[in-house]
Design a protein around this motif. Structure first.
Motif, PDB file in Angstrom:
ATOM      1  N   PRO A  10     -31.183  21.522  42.881  1.00  0.00           N
ATOM      2  CA  PRO A  10     -29.801  21.271  42.471  1.00  0.00           C
ATOM      3  C   PRO A  10     -29.584  19.883  41.884  1.00  0.00           C
ATOM      4  CG  PRO A  10     -30.001  21.020  44.837  1.00  0.00           C
ATOM      5  CD  PRO A  10     -31.339  21.514  44.352  1.00  0.00           C
ATOM      6  N   ALA A  11     -28.667  19.803  40.939  1.00  0.00           N
ATOM      7  CA  ALA A  11     -28.209  18.518  40.429  1.00  0.00           C
ATOM      8  C   ALA A  11     -27.291  17.863  41.465  1.00  0.00           C
ATOM      9  CB  ALA A  11     -27.476  18.701  39.104  1.00  0.00           C
ATOM     10  N   LYS A  12     -26.900  16.625  41.181  1.00  0.00           N
ATOM     11  CA  LYS A  12     -25.976  15.908  42.073  1.00  0.00           C
ATOM     12  C   LYS A  12     -24.950  15.155  41.246  1.00  0.00           C
ATOM     13  CE  LYS A  12     -27.592  11.574  41.132  1.00  0.00           C
ATOM     14  NZ  LYS A  12     -26.787  10.465  40.525  1.00  0.00           N
ATOM     15  N   VAL A  13     -23.842  14.828  41.895  1.00  0.00           N
ATOM     16  CA  VAL A  13     -22.877  13.868  41.360  1.00  0.00           C
ATOM     17  C   VAL A  13     -22.645  12.806  42.429  1.00  0.00           C
ATOM     18  CG1 VAL A  13     -21.747  15.470  39.771  1.00  0.00           C
ATOM     19  CG2 VAL A  13     -20.893  15.244  42.125  1.00  0.00           C
ATOM     20  N   ASN A  14     -22.263  11.626  41.973  1.00  0.00           N
ATOM     21  CA  ASN A  14     -21.971  10.516  42.881  1.00  0.00           C
ATOM     22  C   ASN A  14     -20.474  10.392  43.082  1.00  0.00           C
ATOM     23  OD1 ASN A  14     -24.591   9.664  41.280  1.00  0.00           O
ATOM     24  ND2 ASN A  14     -24.632   8.525  43.211  1.00  0.00           N
ATOM     25  N   LEU A  15     -20.014  10.624  44.303  1.00  0.00           N
ATOM     26  CA  LEU A  15     -18.607  10.390  44.616  1.00  0.00           C
ATOM     27  C   LEU A  15     -18.324   8.905  44.789  1.00  0.00           C
ATOM     28  CD1 LEU A  15     -18.064  13.251  47.217  1.00  0.00           C
ATOM     29  CD2 LEU A  15     -17.398  13.233  44.799  1.00  0.00           C
ATOM     30  N   GLU A 211      -8.068  12.483  49.551  1.00  0.00           N
ATOM     31  CA  GLU A 211      -8.446  11.087  49.747  1.00  0.00           C
ATOM     32  C   GLU A 211      -9.818  10.801  49.141  1.00  0.00           C
ATOM     33  OE1 GLU A 211      -7.429   7.224  51.066  1.00  0.00           O
ATOM     34  OE2 GLU A 211      -6.272   9.066  50.831  1.00  0.00           O
ATOM     35  N   ILE A 212     -10.734  11.763  49.218  1.00  0.00           N
ATOM     36  CA  ILE A 212     -12.043  11.594  48.581  1.00  0.00           C
ATOM     37  C   ILE A 212     -11.880  11.339  47.087  1.00  0.00           C
ATOM     38  CG2 ILE A 212     -14.141  12.850  47.909  1.00  0.00           C
ATOM     39  CD1 ILE A 212     -14.005  14.214  50.693  1.00  0.00           C
ATOM     40  N   CYS A 213     -11.007  12.123  46.456  1.00  0.00           N
ATOM     41  CA  CYS A 213     -10.775  11.939  45.025  1.00  0.00           C
ATOM     42  C   CYS A 213     -10.125  10.595  44.723  1.00  0.00           C
ATOM     43  CB  CYS A 213      -9.917  13.080  44.485  1.00  0.00           C
ATOM     44  SG  CYS A 213     -10.775  14.672  44.443  1.00  0.00           S
ATOM     45  N   GLN A 214      -9.222  10.184  45.603  1.00  0.00           N
ATOM     46  CA  GLN A 214      -8.564   8.882  45.414  1.00  0.00           C
ATOM     47  C   GLN A 214      -9.567   7.729  45.491  1.00  0.00           C
ATOM     48  OE1 GLN A 214      -5.228   7.731  45.214  1.00  0.00           O
ATOM     49  NE2 GLN A 214      -4.229   9.726  45.113  1.00  0.00           N
ATOM     50  N   ARG A 215     -10.604   7.906  46.296  1.00  0.00           N
ATOM     51  CA  ARG A 215     -11.542   6.810  46.572  1.00  0.00           C
ATOM     52  C   ARG A 215     -12.800   6.857  45.703  1.00  0.00           C
ATOM     53  NH1 ARG A 215      -8.453   3.074  48.945  1.00  0.00           N
ATOM     54  NH2 ARG A 215      -7.273   3.946  50.704  1.00  0.00           N
ATOM     55  N   ALA A 216     -12.926   7.847  44.830  1.00  0.00           N
ATOM     56  CA  ALA A 216     -14.126   7.962  44.000  1.00  0.00           C
ATOM     57  C   ALA A 216     -14.256   6.753  43.075  1.00  0.00           C
ATOM     58  CB  ALA A 216     -14.075   9.251  43.188  1.00  0.00           C
ATOM     59  N   VAL A 217     -15.450   6.164  43.027  1.00  0.00           N
ATOM     60  CA  VAL A 217     -15.653   4.946  42.234  1.00  0.00           C
ATOM     61  C   VAL A 217     -17.130   4.816  41.882  1.00  0.00           C
ATOM     62  CG1 VAL A 217     -15.994   3.459  44.263  1.00  0.00           C
ATOM     63  CG2 VAL A 217     -15.123   2.462  42.139  1.00  0.00           C
ATOM     64  N   ASN A 218     -17.404   4.143  40.769  1.00  0.00           N
ATOM     65  CA  ASN A 218     -18.775   3.919  40.317  1.00  0.00           C
ATOM     66  C   ASN A 218     -18.809   2.612  39.538  1.00  0.00           C
ATOM     67  OD1 ASN A 218     -21.277   3.880  39.104  1.00  0.00           O
ATOM     68  ND2 ASN A 218     -21.115   5.880  38.144  1.00  0.00           N
ATOM     69  N   ASN A 219     -19.369   1.563  40.133  1.00  0.00           N
ATOM     70  CA  ASN A 219     -19.379   0.281  39.423  1.00  0.00           C
ATOM     71  C   ASN A 219     -20.559   0.141  38.465  1.00  0.00           C
ATOM     72  OD1 ASN A 219     -21.439  -0.207  41.339  1.00  0.00           O
ATOM     73  ND2 ASN A 219     -20.880  -2.377  41.554  1.00  0.00           N
ATOM     74  N   LEU A 220     -21.383   1.193  38.347  1.00  0.00           N
ATOM     75  CA  LEU A 220     -22.409   1.225  37.297  1.00  0.00           C
ATOM     76  C   LEU A 220     -21.862   1.876  36.032  1.00  0.00           C
ATOM     77  CD1 LEU A 220     -25.422   0.481  36.819  1.00  0.00           C
ATOM     78  CD2 LEU A 220     -26.012   2.792  37.595  1.00  0.00           C
TER      79      LEU A 220
END
Length: 296
Positions: A10-15, A211-220
């Motif tokens: 499976p692929a993945k996504v980063n929350l 709340e998970i959606c509110q907190r999703a972030v990626n500084n890359l």
């Protein structure tokens, strides 16, 4: 019983992806990573042979010995004192250079398949060390559950089995994509502040999708967007679609994903991205499992 195996990868996504501007002795950055598997899969067919070989479908211009699957199988055979006489065929569906973990999940699938054939538990410390040596994301795919990984993103800190499956759409613009190495090099030139992981962990422990959606972030993500400007166009478009709860670059890009309110909305967004804009897309959901191994 046949010794031929089929393994899903499976692929993945980063929350959450929080890169720290510090590298370890291996050259890996310290990373806070929350990953979820998604229902987009490569597939590995592992068959008995007189030697170790790996082929990809469709084929790519890469020496076999440099493929993550070959390296994983070779390293595991040496770590366990076994002889890896297998022909491994990889059916690719996860686009490369997309931040979706394709090479890592393929390596993990090979490890899981060989562990099944050799009757070795994938929790064996030798297996985990091989996975970490192949790539920072590889250990995650051995677990499969939504998880927080620390260290270089390769040390399981906590899993969240009660997080509900969420509809997701993944979109990748045309082009060669972004390599992880290039993204981290650009990050090093202009490091971004590292986001606090704690709010995301609290949301995951509560199983609170809002709340998970509110907190999703990626500084890359900013580094990925600098390397592939079309990512910014994709993200802007995704954020304006009906039912999108959050949208984010996945890993080092160039794919981005959105979590939606319904599966129907995810499917509609994927169709529009492909049919109207010519972007690669996939609609599905997050998953709570890693590679699945079946005898053929």
């Amino acid at each position: 019983m046949s010794r031929e195996l089929k393994v899903t990868a499976p692929a993945k996504v980063n929350l959450h992806l929080g890169v720290h501007p510090v590298a370890d002795e291996r050259g890996y950055h310290r990373v806070d990573s929350v990953m979820c598997a998604v229902d987009l899969h490569d597939e590995l067919i592992i068959s008995p042979s007189d030697r170790l070989s790996v082929e990809m479908e469709p084929p790519v211009d890469l020496p076999m010995e440099q493929n993550s699957v070959f390296r994983a199988a070779d390293a595991l055979s040496r770590a366990l004192g076994r002889d890896a006489r297998f022909a491994i065929r990889i059916v690719k569906r996860i686009p490369i250079c997309s931040g979706l973990g394709g090479p890592s999940t393929d390596a993990a699938a090979a490890i899981m398949g060989l562990c099944r054939l050799w009757h070795v538990p994938p929790t064996d410390e030798r297996v985990i060390e091989v996975a970490r040596a192949i790539g920072a994301d590889v250990p995650f795919f051995l677990y499969g559950l939504p998880s927080y990984l620390a260290g270089a993103g390769d040390i399981l800190a906590e899993s969240f089995p009660d997080v509900p499956r969420m509809p997701v759409v993944i979109v990748r613009p045309e082009g060669d994509g972004v390599s992880a190495g290039a993204a981290y090099k650009r990050f090093d030139a202009r490091p971004q502040p590292t986001p606090d992981i704690q709010p995301m962990l609290d949301a995951l422990r509560a199983g609170d999708c809002d709340e998970i959606c509110q907190r999703a972030v990626n500084n890359l993500g900013p580094a990925a967007r600098e390397l592939e400007p079309a990512i910014t166009e994709v993200l802007s478009w995704l954020s304006g679609q009906d039912g999108v709860r959050c949208s984010l670059v996945s890993g080092s890009g160039s794919a981005s994903f959105a979590i939606t309110e319904t599966a129907e909305q995810a499917a509609a967004i994927a169709r529009a991205a492909s049919d109207q804009l010519g972007w690669w897309s996939h609609a599905g959901s997050t998953e709570n499992s890693g590679p699945i191994v079946n005898f053929l």
